[in-house]
Design a protein around this motif. Structure first.
Motif, short mmCIF file in Angstrom:
data_model
loop_
_atom_site.label_atom_id
_atom_site.label_comp_id
_atom_site.label_asym_id
_atom_site.label_seq_id
_atom_site.Cartn_x
_atom_site.Cartn_y
_atom_site.Cartn_z
N GLN A 713 0.83 -1.19 0.00
CA GLN A 713 0.00 0.00 0.00
C GLN A 713 0.87 1.25 0.00
N ILE A 714 1.99 1.19 0.68
CA ILE A 714 2.91 2.34 0.71
C ILE A 714 3.43 2.63 -0.68
N VAL A 715 3.92 1.61 -1.36
CA VAL A 715 4.44 1.80 -2.71
C VAL A 715 3.33 2.32 -3.63
N HIS A 716 2.15 1.73 -3.53
CA HIS A 716 1.02 2.14 -4.37
C HIS A 716 0.67 3.61 -4.13
N ARG A 717 0.61 4.01 -2.87
CA ARG A 717 0.20 5.39 -2.55
C ARG A 717 1.26 6.41 -2.97
N VAL A 718 2.52 6.09 -2.73
CA VAL A 718 3.59 7.02 -3.12
C VAL A 718 3.64 7.15 -4.64
N HIS A 719 3.53 6.03 -5.33
CA HIS A 719 3.55 6.07 -6.80
C HIS A 719 2.37 6.87 -7.32
N ASN A 720 1.19 6.67 -6.76
CA ASN A 720 0.02 7.43 -7.19
C ASN A 720 0.19 8.92 -6.92
N PHE A 721 0.80 9.26 -5.80
CA PHE A 721 1.06 10.66 -5.48
C PHE A 721 1.96 11.29 -6.54
N CYS A 722 2.97 10.54 -6.96
CA CYS A 722 3.86 11.03 -8.02
C CYS A 722 3.12 11.21 -9.34
N VAL A 723 2.25 10.27 -9.65
CA VAL A 723 1.56 10.27 -10.95
C VAL A 723 0.40 11.26 -10.96
N LEU A 724 -0.40 11.28 -9.91
CA LEU A 724 -1.64 12.06 -9.91
C LEU A 724 -1.46 13.46 -9.34
N GLU A 725 -1.33 13.57 -8.02
CA GLU A 725 -1.26 14.89 -7.40
C GLU A 725 -0.06 15.70 -7.91
N MET A 726 1.08 15.05 -8.01
CA MET A 726 2.29 15.79 -8.43
C MET A 726 2.37 15.88 -9.95
N GLY A 727 2.68 14.77 -10.63
CA GLY A 727 2.89 14.81 -12.07
C GLY A 727 1.65 15.18 -12.85
N GLY A 728 0.49 14.75 -12.37
CA GLY A 728 -0.74 14.98 -13.13
C GLY A 728 -1.37 16.34 -12.89
N PHE A 729 -0.87 17.08 -11.88
CA PHE A 729 -1.50 18.37 -11.60
C PHE A 729 -0.49 19.40 -11.11
N TYR A 730 -0.03 19.23 -9.88
CA TYR A 730 0.71 20.32 -9.24
C TYR A 730 1.98 20.71 -10.00
N LEU A 731 2.80 19.76 -10.35
CA LEU A 731 4.06 20.09 -11.02
C LEU A 731 3.82 20.73 -12.37
N ASP A 732 2.76 20.29 -13.05
CA ASP A 732 2.41 20.89 -14.33
C ASP A 732 2.02 22.36 -14.16
N VAL A 733 1.23 22.61 -13.12
CA VAL A 733 0.71 23.97 -12.92
C VAL A 733 1.82 24.93 -12.54
N ILE A 734 2.73 24.49 -11.66
CA ILE A 734 3.73 25.44 -11.15
C ILE A 734 4.89 25.69 -12.11
N LYS A 735 4.97 24.92 -13.19
CA LYS A 735 6.08 25.15 -14.12
C LYS A 735 6.10 26.59 -14.60
N ASP A 736 4.95 27.11 -14.96
CA ASP A 736 4.89 28.49 -15.46
C ASP A 736 5.42 29.46 -14.42
N ARG A 737 4.95 29.30 -13.20
CA ARG A 737 5.37 30.21 -12.12
C ARG A 737 6.85 30.03 -11.80
N GLN A 738 7.29 28.78 -11.77
CA GLN A 738 8.68 28.51 -11.44
C GLN A 738 9.64 29.06 -12.50
N TYR A 739 9.25 28.86 -13.76
CA TYR A 739 10.17 29.21 -14.84
C TYR A 739 10.13 30.69 -15.21
N THR A 740 8.93 31.29 -15.17
CA THR A 740 8.79 32.61 -15.79
C THR A 740 8.81 33.78 -14.81
N MET A 741 8.50 33.55 -13.53
CA MET A 741 8.47 34.67 -12.59
C MET A 741 9.88 34.99 -12.12
N PRO A 742 10.11 36.20 -11.63
CA PRO A 742 11.43 36.56 -11.10
C PRO A 742 11.89 35.57 -10.04
#
Length: 941
Positions: A713-742
């Protein structure tokens, strides 16, 4: 075209994309060894509450295999997770060093004791061989990343431990549990020794199955018990059925069940008139075997009415009684059981009630002794045909056929065993209530999986007395002085055992073998002889709760956990339970975890002949130990654990997703100093507070999963966090802010603060499973940190989400984004849109949802990764909008169109103000402000 790349904050990190684990892991091991990580752990956790997993000792023989890997990695995950919890969780590895496999290896090289080598030289060679095996296995376990006291393991051949094994025996004797008996035990003809229950495997075997008539000695008396006169002709007999004809020379009785109904049937068989007693339920099946169609039931009676009737042995000149036994069944056979007390536990037990002789006509090599009529000198299995022929000659063979059944075999030699009575030492299961106390203790132990409790309880309830003696050279001696006539131990045995233990502590087991009785007994020595047997190796390992847990100051009794393969319910778990209950009345463990065996991806047992063996050394040398560890953790250990090259490749793919997530976080922490740039939660943007809260929720679930030993369950949850919350949403959204803002803008520092918190927690989540990778992540996190992630505890910097944009709000945002992505993907497939930033979306929402999403205002487009996101009341829905709904059923509509605006070459958004500033004709207004350094006021998502 102007190159604005230098104005972007692109990710930078020395954390490599490729793990190259096979090369880097040994370097990490050297680092851990250099810092003496295990000792640092003990120092740091000194004074904390103890949590002790007691290592079940693997046998010191052979290279480590995939089963070893499963076992050690599971233990390591648990110990490291308990360390994360803040416990002082020492791990002292051990090895089982005595016993037959080592002895057999040395015999191959040196020959048997007394031929070319003395007993002392032989034992020394065994000790040296075991030491080399320990060294080889230890390196393999260390290579897996298992952290433990490898420089100071426990070995059952250590002089002090050998002495404490004797002290355990002394305590058990003092409690009155030792028996000496002439009882049937599993005997291996190849080992030349009795075997423990855990050394017995059951395999299919074809045996001769025979029905034999035991003639009635007193015909009139027998018929009187049946209330019938001799109204039918024919020989009167009781029929038995057996698959071990070789035991018939030792027959002393025939047993029937007191409550079963029996029928006397008359029939013709091969030209002879017979009257045969059979269990009524088995009459049809038995007579069918004999080829009899016509028969008549002459009389009926319960088995109890036949007690002590006299029968004649089928080929020996003696009479045997008909006795009553609860073990008789109607599952097969005739309902009457041939009883040889020297060759079966049930036979022995019922024979004791009737004071039957325990006559063992078979020697240690499995041959009939001199004086056994007809078969003297013959090997028992080879004698079966001759016995069958003799029965036929005597006219008492009713039927003979081949019969395939499960039969006990030696786990080492894979050869069939025999049951034979020999003088042995036993721990009595019912003497002094050992069985009762063990069953009661089991009820207070946690078993993982839960079915283990019923399994071991059943084994304890059904187990015979424990035969602890072996007829070998390499083992802890049963250091007793036995009276030459009575064969009973010396009355001062407990005191004498302590004196022997003191000598063994100094000189090892040789101190006993070279001891002259007079040294301890004085004038009494003439009346006593030294016992020559050694202890069952299961007694050795079963005693480590005293020899190790009691003796090592860093350990405690009882252990919080014992963990081994599921076969150890009848092995180490059982031996430890019996010795601990017999010695001190309590179980040696608070919890027992068992794991299944490894199979290939088709469910086949692994074997060299099949070519499906997966060697852990090969996996570590090619993919790395962390891939092996990830496979162990991701597999449900409660059943069979499938492994193959293909499965490991899939595991490696999952590993890459986890690694890439870590790399993205670390890369976007470039230029971030937590001491100077870490924002407090109230200054962070809503989306960043949300991802920290998501990490907090996940950490709470992971802590519970570690506590509950649900590693997959640990492996499943961590992998899902990487795929869904992080890779599937958060990291995608913050790229613009991370890359383009001062670089030092609030928007960027907010995202970096969130990434800092998440990656700190992330490294700890992974540490028990992916220890090498977690350490690599940890050392790349900016700011001050400890010496090792394995010295850390759970990260406390995470914080819950507060404010109007709560968890339910962000759940709706994710659902809205999912619906939008489906529509964009459809248009991408149609060629109308190539990327989400080419899209503009109009959302038509009901009143409540409209007010919710209006809180983000212009920031919604960044969360949805579109160039525009406009909100409208649902009532304004145009005909060409697409209907959708949230999980709670709330209906809304959306319309996606390709943007007609120019693309900003810096942020790739399509905006109406691209080119509005002459100095930057390719940029949107937001990028102009950011490039000019005036973008600090921009806060979004």
């Amino acid at each position: 075209m102007t190159d604005y790349k230098h104005t972007l904050n692109l990710p930078q990190t020395d954390f490599p994309m490729r793990g190259n684990l096979a090369k880097r892991e040994p370097e990490r091991l050297s680092q851990w060894q250099g810092m003496d990580l295990y000792r640092r752990l003990r120092e740091q956790r000194a004074g904390r509450e103890k949590w002790v997993l007691h290592d079940g000792p693997p046998y010191a023989n052979g290279d480590i295999h995939i089963g070893h890997a499963v076992n050690k990695v599971l233990k390591d995950i648990i110990v490291k997770s308990r360390t994360l919890d803040g416990y002082d969780a020492p791990y002292v590895p051990g090895w089982d060093c005595h016993g037959l496999p080592i002895e057999a290896k040395v015999e191959q090289r040196l020959g048997r004791v007394g031929d070319k080598v003395s007993a002392r030289e032989f034992r020394q060679a065994c000790r040296e061989y075991a030491a080399t095996q320990v060294d080889g296995q230890r390196e393999g376990f260390k290579r897996m990343g298992v952290i433990g006291d490898w420089d100071n393991p426990y070995l059952t051949m250590d002089f002090r431990i050998e002495a404490d094994i004797l002290r355990t025996l002394a305590k058990i004797i003092d409690k009155g549990h030792l028996l000496r008996g002439f009882k049937p035990v599993h005997w291996c003809l190849d080992c030349g020794s009795a075997l423990a229950e855990a050394e017995v495997e059951y395999e299919e075997r074809t045996s001769p199955a025979i029905d034999v008539a035991f003639p009635v000695a007193d015909e009139s008396g027998f018929l009187a018990r049946l209330n019938v006169e001799a109204d039918a002709p024919g020989e009167l007999a009781v029929a038995i059925w057996t698959t071990t004809p070789w035991t018939l020379p030792a027959n002393q009785a025939v047993a029937v069940h007191p409550d079963l109904n029996y029928a006397l049937v008359a029939f013709e068989h091969e030209g002879r008139a017979r009257r045969l007693l059979l269990a009524e339920d088995l009459v049809e099946s038995a007579l069918q075997r004999y080829g009899v169609e016509d028969y008549r039931v002459v009389a009926r009676a319960q088995g109890a009415a036949l007690e002590r009737a006299s029968l004649r042995h089928p080929f020996q000149a003696r009479e045997v009684p008909l006795i009553l036994g609860e073990h008789v069944t109607t599952d097969a056979g005739t309902g009457a059981v041939h009883t040889a007390p020297a060759h079966g536990v049930d036979d022995y037990n019922v024979g004791q009630r009737y004071e039957l002789p325990v006559d063992n006509p078979v020697d240690d090599q499995g041959r009939y002794r001199e004086g056994v009529a007809h078969f003297a000198g013959e090997q028992v299995f080879k004698a079966n045909p001759a016995i069958v022929a003799l029965l036929a000659e005597r006219g008492v063979l009713l039927h003979h056929e081949k019969f395939q059944h499960s039969y006990p075999h030696c786990w080492r030699h894979k050869t069939p065993l025999i049951f034979r009575a020999t003088p042995q030492w036993f721990i009595g299961m019912d003497k002094q209530g050992l069985r009762r106390d063990a069953v009661q203790a089991i009820d207070g132990v946690q078993f993982v999986p839960g079915w283990g409790q019923a399994r071991i309880r059943g084994m304890v309830e059904g187990s015979p007395d424990w035969c602890i003696s072996r007829q070998r050279n390499w083992g802890v001696p049963i250091a007793l002085f036995v009276h030459k006539e009575s064969k009973q131990p010396h009355p001062r045995t407990v005191e004498l055992l302590e004196q022997v233990a003191l000598r063994v502590e100094q000189g090892g087991i040789d101190a006993w073998f070279e001891l002259e009785p007079a040294e301890l007994l004085g004038e009494e020595a003439a009346q006593y002889e030294k016992a020559s047997d050694v202890l069952d190796v299961w007694f050795d390992s079963g005693s480590t709760h005293h020899a190790v847990l009691d003796r090592r100051p860093e350990l405690t009794f009882p252990a919080q956990m014992y963990l081994e393969g599921s076969d150890q319910h009848r092995g180490w778990f059982m031996a430890a339970l019996r010795t601990s209950i017999a010695m001190r009345g309590v179980a040696p463990y608070r919890a027992v975890l068992t794991h299944g065996f490894t199979v290939d991806e088709k469910g086949h047992k692994m074997s060299k002949s099949r070519g499906n063996v997966v060697a852990p050394q090969k996996v570590m040398d090619s993919l790395g130990a962390d891939i092996l560890r990830l496979w162990v953790a991701s597999t449900d250990y409660s059943g069979e654990m499938a492994v193959s090259d293909q499965i490991l490749k899939r595991v490696a793919d999952a590993y890459r997703r986890i690694r890439n997530t870590a790399r993205f976080m670390l890369g976007n922490l470039a230029g971030f100093d937590p001491a100077a740039n870490l924002l407090p939660p109230e200054q962070m943007l809503p989306l960043d507070r949300w991802i920290v809260d998501q990490a907090l929720q996940l950490q709470e679930r992971l802590r519970q999963a570690y506590t509950d030993y649900e590693f997959h369950q640990i492996v499943h949850r961590v992998h899902n966090f990487c795929v869904l919350e992080m890779g599937g949403f958060y990291l995608d959204v913050i790229k613009d802010r991370q890359y383009t803002m001062p670089a030092d803008s609030t928007g960027r520092r907010s995202a970096q603060s969130a990434l800092y918190h998440v990656v700190q927690a992330f490294a700890r989540w992974l540490a028990p499973v992916l220890s090498f990778t977690a350490e690599e992540i940890y050392e790349h996190i900016p700011g001050e940190r400890g010496e090792s992630v394995l010295l850390e505890e759970w990260y406390e910097g995470l914080f819950p989400l507060q404010g109007e944009l709560d968890r339910a709000y962000w759940a709706r945002v994710l659902q809205l984004r999912e619906a939008l992505n489906k529509e964009i993907e459809g248009q991408r497939n149609e060629g109308r849109i190539k990327a989400s930033l080419e899209a503009e979306v109009d959302l038509y929402l009901p009143e409540g949802l409209y007010q919710d999403f209006a809180r983000l205002e212009d920031e919604l487009r960044f969360a949805l990764i579109t160039s525009y996101a406009r909100l409208h009341p649902l009532a304004e829905r145009p005909a060409d909008a697409v209907d959708a709904q949230l999980e709670d059923g709330t209906a809304f509509a959306l319309k996606v169109t390709a943007s007609g605006h120019a693309k900003c070459t810096r942020c790739w958004h399509r905006r109406e103000d691209v080119g509005a500033v002459a100095a930057h004709p390719e940029l949107c207004g937001r990028c102009v402000e950011n490039v000019d350094g005036s973008g600090e006021t921009r806060r979004y998502a």
